[in-house]
Design an enzyme around this catalytic site. Structure first.
Site, PDB file in Angstrom:
ATOM      1  N   HIS A  78       0.834  -1.215   0.000  1.00 29.12           N
ATOM      2  CA  HIS A  78       0.000   0.000   0.000  1.00 29.12           C
ATOM      3  C   HIS A  78       0.864   1.259   0.000  1.00 29.12           C
ATOM      4  O   HIS A  78       0.499   2.278   0.585  1.00 29.12           O
ATOM      5  CB  HIS A  78      -0.973  -0.031   1.178  1.00 29.12           C
ATOM      6  CG  HIS A  78      -1.890  -1.219   1.136  1.00 29.12           C
ATOM      7  ND1 HIS A  78      -3.115  -1.192   0.483  1.00 29.12           N
ATOM      8  CD2 HIS A  78      -1.737  -2.479   1.596  1.00 29.12           C
ATOM      9  CE1 HIS A  78      -3.676  -2.391   0.580  1.00 29.12           C
ATOM     10  NE2 HIS A  78      -2.857  -3.189   1.243  1.00 29.12           N
ATOM     11  N   HIS A 115      -1.131   2.771  -5.648  1.00 23.58           N
ATOM     12  CA  HIS A 115      -1.329   1.318  -5.506  1.00 23.58           C
ATOM     13  C   HIS A 115      -2.801   0.949  -5.621  1.00 23.58           C
ATOM     14  O   HIS A 115      -3.678   1.802  -5.552  1.00 23.58           O
ATOM     15  CB  HIS A 115      -0.770   0.835  -4.164  1.00 23.58           C
ATOM     16  CG  HIS A 115      -1.555   1.309  -2.979  1.00 23.58           C
ATOM     17  ND1 HIS A 115      -1.376   2.541  -2.405  1.00 23.58           N
ATOM     18  CD2 HIS A 115      -2.548   0.710  -2.270  1.00 23.58           C
ATOM     19  CE1 HIS A 115      -2.205   2.683  -1.391  1.00 23.58           C
ATOM     20  NE2 HIS A 115      -2.949   1.594  -1.289  1.00 23.58           N
ATOM     21  N   ASP A 163      -5.873  -1.468  -4.025  1.00 32.71           N
ATOM     22  CA  ASP A 163      -6.391  -2.360  -2.992  1.00 32.71           C
ATOM     23  C   ASP A 163      -7.273  -3.393  -3.680  1.00 32.71           C
ATOM     24  O   ASP A 163      -8.238  -3.030  -4.365  1.00 32.71           O
ATOM     25  CB  ASP A 163      -7.299  -1.614  -2.005  1.00 32.71           C
ATOM     26  CG  ASP A 163      -6.542  -0.719  -1.042  1.00 32.71           C
ATOM     27  OD1 ASP A 163      -5.317  -0.576  -1.178  1.00 32.71           O
ATOM     28  OD2 ASP A 163      -7.211  -0.171  -0.145  1.00 32.71           O
ATOM     29  N   HIS A 169      -8.181  -6.934   0.698  1.00 27.29           N
ATOM     30  CA  HIS A 169      -7.622  -6.023   1.696  1.00 27.29           C
ATOM     31  C   HIS A 169      -8.566  -5.866   2.894  1.00 27.29           C
ATOM     32  O   HIS A 169      -8.114  -5.714   4.028  1.00 27.29           O
ATOM     33  CB  HIS A 169      -7.357  -4.666   1.038  1.00 27.29           C
ATOM     34  CG  HIS A 169      -6.764  -3.640   1.957  1.00 27.29           C
ATOM     35  ND1 HIS A 169      -5.684  -3.892   2.769  1.00 27.29           N
ATOM     36  CD2 HIS A 169      -7.113  -2.340   2.203  1.00 27.29           C
ATOM     37  CE1 HIS A 169      -5.381  -2.801   3.459  1.00 27.29           C
ATOM     38  NE2 HIS A 169      -6.238  -1.851   3.140  1.00 27.29           N
ATOM     39  N   HIS A 213     -13.760   1.500   3.575  1.00 24.92           N
ATOM     40  CA  HIS A 213     -13.085   0.377   2.915  1.00 24.92           C
ATOM     41  C   HIS A 213     -14.006  -0.831   2.792  1.00 24.92           C
ATOM     42  O   HIS A 213     -14.130  -1.435   1.731  1.00 24.92           O
ATOM     43  CB  HIS A 213     -11.828  -0.033   3.694  1.00 24.92           C
ATOM     44  CG  HIS A 213     -10.586   0.683   3.263  1.00 24.92           C
ATOM     45  ND1 HIS A 213     -10.096   1.773   3.923  1.00 24.92           N
ATOM     46  CD2 HIS A 213      -9.732   0.453   2.235  1.00 24.92           C
ATOM     47  CE1 HIS A 213      -8.989   2.197   3.319  1.00 24.92           C
ATOM     48  NE2 HIS A 213      -8.743   1.414   2.293  1.00 24.92           N
ATOM     49  N   GLU A 253      -5.441   3.933  -5.065  1.00 25.82           N
ATOM     50  CA  GLU A 253      -5.099   4.957  -4.077  1.00 25.82           C
ATOM     51  C   GLU A 253      -3.713   5.536  -4.380  1.00 25.82           C
ATOM     52  O   GLU A 253      -2.903   4.928  -5.073  1.00 25.82           O
ATOM     53  CB  GLU A 253      -5.116   4.341  -2.669  1.00 25.82           C
ATOM     54  CG  GLU A 253      -6.489   3.805  -2.296  1.00 25.82           C
ATOM     55  CD  GLU A 253      -6.510   3.020  -0.996  1.00 25.82           C
ATOM     56  OE1 GLU A 253      -7.561   3.018  -0.334  1.00 25.82           O
ATOM     57  OE2 GLU A 253      -5.485   2.393  -0.634  1.00 25.82           O
TER      58      GLU A 253
HETATM   59 ZN    ZN Z   1      -4.394   0.639   0.109  1.00 26.00          ZN
END
Ligand code: ZN
Length: 220
Positions: free
Chosen positions: A58, A62, A64, A68, A171, A183
C-alpha cells in the site's frame, strides 16, 4: 525534499498520475517506510547494480484488492485486466474535508464505471514527505452511494480512501461491493473529464494489493 508537480506527459498523450517511489516519501499512518537496498553497486566496485525493494503493497500509487478488507474477497492476482485498463472519468471534488453524498448527487454513475476523484489532496498532500492526516477522504455514506451504483474501480488522490482518525466503514463498503481501489494518485496534471486509464498491478499471488504505475490519456 519537496516534490515537483507531476506533469510527466508523453507525446502520445499519456499522463503519469503515479507518484515517484523514494525512501523519504510519505506512507499511510503506521505503514512501513519504503527501503531501497542497493545490494550491489558499480559505484562501490561491484560488477553490476542490483537492488532489493522493501516495500509495503500500500505504498505510493497502488491498488487495494477486495481481499484487503474482505476475508474471502478477490486477490490482486485475480484482478481482471479489463478493470485495470479502460475508460475512466475524473470528477473534481470541491469539499475540502470528505467526499459526501450531497456533492455526488449531481453525477449519474454507470454500472462498471471507473471513477477517479480529484480533490485538493493532489495540490496539497504530495508537497511534503510527511503523512498528511487530514486529507480529503470518502465518507462511508458516499461509499454506500458508490457501492450501490456498481462501480468497478474508484480512485482517490492520496494514500487511502479513508483518513486514519475518521470512523471506519468506507473500505469495507467499497471492497465488500467488489470495487477495486486505486489509491495514492496525483491528479494535479489532469482536470475533470473522460480518459483512458491503465493501472496494472504486479501479479502477486493471493495478495491484498500492489503498487501500480497509473497513466491517463484524455479521450478526444
Ligand atoms: Zn491501500
Amino acid at each position: 525534499m519537496s516534490l515537483k508537480p507531476n506533469n510527466n506527459e508523453t507525446r502520445s498523450g499519456w499522463i503519469d498520475v503515479s507518484v515517484p517511489l523514494r525512501e523519504d516519501m510519505a506512507v499511510f499512518a503506521n505503514e512501513q517506510k519504503l527501503r531501497i537496498e542497493h545490494r550491489a553497486s558499480m559505484e562501490r566496485g561491484d560488477g553490476s547494480n542490483n537492488t532489493t525493494l522493501h516495500i509495503g503493497v500500500h505504498t505510493g500509487t497502488h491498488l487495494d484488492a477486495p481481499r484487503h478488507g474482505i476475508a474471502n474477497g478477490k486477490t490482486i492476482d485475480q484482478m481482471p485486466l479489463d478493470i485495470a485498463i479502460g475508460p475512466a472519468r475524473v470528477i473534481e471534488i470541491k469539499d475540502t474535508r470528505t467526499v459526501r453524498p450531497e456533492e455526488l448527487k449531481q453525477y449519474t454513475f454507470k454500472r462498471g464505471e471507473r471513477v477517479l476523484f480529484k480533490t485538493t489532496n493532489s495540490e496539497r498532500c504530495w508537497k511534503t514527505d510527511n503523512f498528511v492526516e487530514d486529507f480529503v477522504d470518502i465518507s462511508p455514506e458516499a461509499a454506500q452511494v458508490l457501492a450501490d451504483a456498481g462501480l468497478s474501480l474508484i480512485g482517490l488522490d492520496y494514500l487511502s480512501v479513508r483518513a486514519p482518525a475518521s470512523q471506519t466503514g468506507t473500505h469495507k463498503i467499497l471492497l465488500g461491493a467488489g470495487i477495486w481501489l486505486l489509491e495514492g494518485l496525483n491528479l494535479s496534471a489532469v482536470s475533470a473529464g473522460n480518459y483512458d486509464l491503465i493501472c496494472l498491478p504486479l501479479r502477486i499471488v493471493n495478495n491484498d494489493g500492489s503498487p501500480v504505475r497509473a497513466v491517463l490519456r484524455p479521450v478526444i
